[in-house]
Design an enzyme around this catalytic site. Sequence first.
Site, PDB file in Angstrom:
ATOM      1  N   HIS A  46       0.973  -1.098   0.014  1.00 32.94           N
ATOM      2  CA  HIS A  46      -0.096  -0.013  -0.076  1.00 32.94           C
ATOM      3  C   HIS A  46       0.935   1.346   0.193  1.00 32.94           C
ATOM      4  O   HIS A  46       0.344   2.230  -0.839  1.00 32.94           O
ATOM      5  CB  HIS A  46      -0.937  -0.162   1.269  1.00 32.94           C
ATOM      6  CG  HIS A  46      -1.867   0.901   1.143  1.00 32.94           C
ATOM      7  ND1 HIS A  46      -1.970   2.061   1.873  1.00 32.94           N
ATOM      8  CD2 HIS A  46      -2.911   0.803  -0.022  1.00 32.94           C
ATOM      9  CE1 HIS A  46      -3.115   2.684   1.398  1.00 32.94           C
ATOM     10  NE2 HIS A  46      -3.461   2.111   0.283  1.00 32.94           N
ATOM     11  N   CYS A  86       3.325  -6.894 -18.670  1.00 29.86           N
ATOM     12  CA  CYS A  86       2.522  -5.782 -17.902  1.00 29.86           C
ATOM     13  C   CYS A  86       2.661  -5.731 -16.222  1.00 29.86           C
ATOM     14  O   CYS A  86       1.762  -5.288 -15.737  1.00 29.86           O
ATOM     15  CB  CYS A  86       0.905  -5.931 -18.292  1.00 29.86           C
ATOM     16  SG  CYS A  86       0.476  -7.955 -17.856  1.00 29.86           S
TER      17      CYS A  86
HETATM   18  C1  PEP Z   1       1.500  -9.894 -12.727  1.00 29.49           C
HETATM   19  O1  PEP Z   1       1.196 -10.812 -11.746  1.00 29.49           O
HETATM   20  O2  PEP Z   1       2.450  -9.302 -12.926  1.00 29.49           O
HETATM   21  C2  PEP Z   1       0.093  -9.161 -13.334  1.00 29.49           C
HETATM   22  C3  PEP Z   1       0.109  -8.085 -13.946  1.00 29.49           C
HETATM   23  O3  PEP Z   1      -1.092  -9.521 -12.657  1.00 29.49           O
HETATM   24  P1  PEP Z   1      -1.652  -9.136 -11.190  1.00 29.49           P
HETATM   25  O4  PEP Z   1      -0.525  -8.132 -10.582  1.00 29.49           O
HETATM   26  O5  PEP Z   1      -3.016  -8.477 -11.372  1.00 29.49           O
HETATM   27  O6  PEP Z   1      -1.650 -10.354 -10.516  1.00 29.49           O
END
Ligand code: PEP
Length: 596
Positions: free
Chosen positions: A231, A528
């Site tokens: 957070h 991502c």
């Molecule tokens: C990840 O795992 O890198 C991702 C983009 O998904 P999340 O953070 O939503 O699990």
Amino acid sequence: MWVLRQINVDIVGFTPECVDLSTVSCNLVHMTASIPLTSHPTAGTVLHGVPVVGGVQYAPVIRPGKLPSTDVGDTMPDLAEDRRAAENERFAAAAATVAGRLRERAAHATGAASEVLAATATLAQDRGWLGAAEKRIKEGTPAVRAVNGAIDQFIEMFTKLGGLMAERVTDLRDIRDRVVAELNGLPEPGVPLPDEPSILCAEDLAPADTAGLDPALVVALATTLGGPTSHTAIIARQLGIPCVVAVAGLDDVPAGAMVLVDGTRGTVTVGPDEVSAREAVAEAKRAAETAAQWSGPGVTADGHAVAVLANVQDGAAARAARQTPAEGVGLFRTELCFLNSDTEPAVDEQATIYSEVLEAFAGNKVVIRTLDAGSDKPLKFAGHPDEANPALGVRGVRIAANNPGLLDRQLEAIAAAGQRTGNPPWVMAPMIATAEEAKSFADRARTHGLTPGVMIEVPAAALLADRILEHVDFLSIGTNDLAQYTMAADRMSAELATLTDPWQPAVLALVAMTVNAGAAAGKPVGVCGEAAADPLLACVLTGFGVTSLSAAAAAVQAVGAKLAQVTLQQCRDAAEAVLRTASAADARAVAMSVLG
Ligand code: PEP
Ligand code: MG
């Protein structure tokens, strides 16, 4: 109903201490006690942590204020029957006051800060713990003792549940401290308001405290606990101030000590040479100014294009991201729209929500991820089974098996949104582990006329990326989970934050492997996860050959600007170099030496 969904941390157990550090310039704030000099780091000591928000600041340390003792009133004898109703009213009023103050602050805050404050306010009024405290008071327990007892009961329960629930323990403690302070007529605990720009150092921070920070006065954050997705990190990103978490030895740095926080390198230097510290700050400011000038599109200094995209969670976030040079959306986390929904939203309702994001990026690429429910993001309507290890359980695409039609209805809604807006999205599934799962998802997505891809977040999927690519049109690497599963380290664990660092060479090796599979198949592979938000790492990923980088909107310009300063050859050299290292720190260091 427990609705708080933000990661929440607190300042329990912290006693601010300060000492006349003869070796550093000391501007003492909230000095409450002296402790021997020998327990403090000497001038020039560099403490290492996990960098989460870039930038450099040099300022005196402030520490969260001392918490009111929660046991004031704890020794009071049981109440006579005729005083219990009044005590219950006193308790209800205290809880309502705390909630009201938080709501008031939420109304004056924006974005994530406002959400965090509102969520904490909701928790302060949660029927679960209020009822448990009221029951105790009605049995004769004085309010302070009842609050402590009720909260302890829920802390124990949440700790046993583990995962996201265990993280809420800190929210509960935060609420307890506020309500107890109110019952005892004391000011609410929290971060002191400094009278000059300062660096807030803490074991960890309560969201309600960090959410209200003024970035002109609190210019950087450093915590002993917390991970890159904690957070503290989320709020620091929103405030745009440098932040380093999981800093070993930070607890020994007293309030008033001058420190240099480098949110790019992940270091906190205690009592640095003032002239070089100020020069480092000025240099970082120049870099930030350059980043602010960057207007896209993503391209290296010698013209190699890499799309720089934004991660969003709803229409509002997409509209905010549209104000940046982001060229599209690389990850729309749809599950975050429904964390508080008791029932599955109808297809039409879903289509309306998805349309908002597609409209915000009309004419641009938008990648919508199907529900990544489970583990730290349970959805009430997904019927999650009770599991000992939910992160290794029925999450992501795996929920489809127990929820007939859920995935198809979501794909139908996504397709409808594409038609409504005239912006056909790409769609991808989270937590794919096998080629068979990828094929099944791709078949279903194509039935709805959608372009299918999958996320690579499980090492098994990275290892077999070539076989997965036989079925899908693109891959998107989720480095947050890929790091968690590769390193066998809970991404939410503060203690394990150095293991879940995306610079871990083992994680980078799997990323490289996945990208190579994409290149061989001639299909796009993006990143991502949070790795794409780190400008230096974004260059390394470009060197591996990724075709897109999708990051929090706040990170888009810094990533794009850094890419524009380096050549593809530099990126490739850095990529090759990191794969030869044996630690995250070495990987970072070699990349920095190649990329500047
Ligand atoms: C990840 O795992 O890198 C991702 C983009 O998904 P999340 O953070 O939503 O699990
Ligand atoms: Mg993930």
